[in-house]
Design an enzyme around this catalytic site. Structure first.
Site, short mmCIF file in Angstrom:
data_model
loop_
_atom_site.label_atom_id
_atom_site.label_comp_id
_atom_site.label_asym_id
_atom_site.label_seq_id
_atom_site.Cartn_x
_atom_site.Cartn_y
_atom_site.Cartn_z
N GLY A 52 43.73 46.64 33.44
CA GLY A 52 43.67 45.83 34.66
C GLY A 52 45.03 45.76 35.34
N THR A 107 50.05 42.37 31.33
CA THR A 107 48.73 41.77 31.44
C THR A 107 48.86 40.40 32.06
OG1 THR A 107 46.78 40.91 30.29
CG2 THR A 107 48.79 40.87 29.03
N ASP A 163 46.66 38.26 31.34
CA ASP A 163 46.05 37.40 30.31
C ASP A 163 47.10 36.79 29.38
OD1 ASP A 163 43.78 38.44 31.47
OD2 ASP A 163 43.32 39.79 29.83
N ARG A 178 34.23 15.55 44.87
CA ARG A 178 33.48 16.45 43.99
C ARG A 178 34.26 16.82 42.73
NH1 ARG A 178 31.57 20.71 48.58
NH2 ARG A 178 29.63 19.66 49.09
N GLY A 186 41.36 35.89 32.04
CA GLY A 186 42.19 35.73 30.85
C GLY A 186 41.53 36.27 29.60
N ARG A 187 40.31 36.75 29.79
CA ARG A 187 39.52 37.30 28.68
C ARG A 187 39.38 36.32 27.53
NH1 ARG A 187 37.97 42.72 29.24
NH2 ARG A 187 39.81 43.89 29.81
N GLU A 228 37.30 32.18 31.81
CA GLU A 228 36.08 33.00 31.95
C GLU A 228 35.42 33.28 30.59
OE1 GLU A 228 37.16 36.86 33.52
OE2 GLU A 228 38.50 37.30 31.86
N ARG A 272 30.71 21.69 41.88
CA ARG A 272 30.62 23.06 42.40
C ARG A 272 31.43 24.00 41.51
NH1 ARG A 272 27.42 20.94 45.46
NH2 ARG A 272 27.44 20.99 47.74
O1 F6P Z 1 42.66 42.06 31.26
C1 F6P Z 1 42.93 41.73 32.57
C2 F6P Z 1 41.71 41.24 33.28
O2 F6P Z 1 42.09 40.88 34.58
C3 F6P Z 1 40.96 40.10 32.57
O3 F6P Z 1 41.54 38.85 32.83
C4 F6P Z 1 39.57 40.26 33.11
O4 F6P Z 1 38.62 39.76 32.21
C5 F6P Z 1 39.44 41.74 33.23
O5 F6P Z 1 40.74 42.27 33.37
C6 F6P Z 1 38.62 42.18 34.43
O6 F6P Z 1 38.41 43.55 34.33
P1 F6P Z 1 38.00 44.48 35.55
O7 F6P Z 1 39.24 44.80 36.31
O8 F6P Z 1 37.44 45.68 34.87
O9 F6P Z 1 37.02 43.74 36.37
#
Ligand code: F6P
Length: 412
Positions: free
Chosen positions: A20, A138, A140, A187, A195-196, A251, A300
């Protein structure tokens, strides 16, 4: 006059970026390119990560080319290509990589990436003796950089990866903006952050005024925890002066699903990449609708998604990448391969200097979750130690506060 020959005159160094993107990759490429050029290398860029080493190759010459290291993303482009056999692609493409390294006469390869890209490079070094140097990357912030955070007499094993500081700043700004709309509508906004499997980036939302509640992947939300979390949400909402909350959630949060009776993550798609990673997305919607349904408070969902990793490189990342590139130059001079430069200690901007760096084995940087020192699972909140970690990297919180207390008019 005798012309001085540079140490690596006649040699070629190639750079590639995989995985990424982040706002700091171009800065890393520029910094490595500049230092390698000074040492005499001709510098190539391999496009689209490992993909650019397959087939006929996709290689450009970066030597003496203008380069904008402030511009986000990567001008070399990226991919999640794995040259080694994987479930998705069982065929080994290592022979193609070796063939291209030879065809383009590449003497050293610098791989900018996370665990996957650098792990593949390390395997090439071990199996084939290809001289490689890793460079961390990264948003993350989950690579084991072994960066020590000295906090109140304690040494906490923290992480500092180029890309994270810029992304953290973006998330802080995003959450600060979100707060005004949450306030206006009284709200709860559940803010989903990339961040995986790690909660490092989610925490940066608190610097935009989000919180105090947050959810991270490291803390599993079982049935009991979920009940307690929802009760706490109600209390915090009632206590908040403007009757609103922005709740950052990672996420990759693992959340109890009443329908299946299981704790699971929410996937954006059923596909996995060549390294076997699924794509997360959608947990904020699930949590927001449970808050609305169970607590009767309007809620939301907002996914910050790619906003975190989009846009320009910030100051801290710029200097961080330059400092780590100084260490790359040092590794090149010593011909120490299979290594990756990292910050030894967590330091503020002005102390980002080479003497604060060290080099670690680039094949042993697997996923590093958020340390227990940084998140209190009982209160669902980031700790003061984490705030201090952010203060060192981001300097100061981003949010404004409009404090008002208008007198209520009572008609006569
Ligand atoms: O590892 C970096 C990251 O941005 C993560 O935070 C995210 O889950 C993932 O890449 C998203 O991947 P892609 O670019 O394949 O959508």
């Amino acid at each position: 006059m005798k012309q001085e020959t540079k140490l690596f005159e006649g040699k070629t160094l190639a750079i590639l970026s995989g995985g990424g993107d982040t706002p700091a990759i171009n800065s890393s490429i520029e910094a490595v390119r500049n230092r390698a050029s000074l040492l005499g290398f001709k510098v190539y860029g391999v496009r689209q990560g490992w993909k650019g080493m397959l087939g006929e190759g996709d290689v450009v010459d970066l030597t003496n080319q203008p380069y904008d290291g402030w511009y986000g993303g990567t001008a070399l482009r990226s991919s999640r290509t794995n040259p080694f056999p994987s479930k998705k692609n069982p065929e080994s493409r290592v022979p193609q990589v070796l063939r291209n390294l030879e065809r383009y006469k590449i003497d050293v390869l610098v791989t900018i990436g996370g665990d996957d890209t650098n792990g593949a490079a390390k395997r090439l070094y071990e199996m084939e003796g290809i001289p490689v140097i890793g460079f961390p990357k990264t948003i993350d912030n989950d690579l084991r950089t072994r960066t020590i955070h000295h906090y109140e007499g304690k040494d906490i094993e923290a992480v500092l990866c180029p890309g994270f500081p810029s992304a953290a700043k973006a998330v802080a700004e995003f959450s600060a903006n979100l707060k005004t709309t949450a306030e206006s509508h009284s709200r709860i906004i559940v803010l989903e952050v990339m961040g995986r499997d790690a909660g490092w980036l989610t925490g940066s939302a608190i610097f935009g005024g989000a919180g105090p509640l947050a959810l991270i992947p490291e803390v599993e939300i079982t049935r009991e925890r979920k009940e307690f979390f929802l009760e706490t949400v109600k209390e915090e909402y009632m206590r908040s002066p403007k009757r609103c909350l922005v709740i950052p959630v990672s996420e990759g949060v693992r959340w109890f699903d009443e329908k299946t009776g299981k704790v699971d993550v929410v996937y954006a798609s059923s596909e996995v990449d060549e390294y076997g990673h699924p794509r997360f997305g959608g947990i904020s919607g699930v949590i927001a609708s449970e808050i609305s349904n169970k607590l009767g408070i309007e809620a939301r969902a907002q996914i910050s998604g790619y906003y975190a990793r989009a846009g320009h490189c910030r100051m801290y990342d710029r200097r961080l990448t330059q400092t780590l590139a100084d260490k790359v130059a040092d590794l090149l001079i010593r011909e120490e391969y299979g290594m990756m430069p990292v910050m030894k200690n967590l330091v503020p901007f002005v102390e980002l200097e080479e003497f604060n760096t060290s080099a670690i084995d680039m094949g042993k940087i697997g996923n590093k979750p958020l340390s227990e020192d940084y998140f209190d699972a009982n209160t669902f909140s980031f700790t003061d130690a984490y705030r201090n970690f952010l203060e060192i990297v981001l300097e100061k919180p981003e949010f404004d506060e409009f404090r008002y207390n208008f007198p209520v008019v009572i008609p006569e």
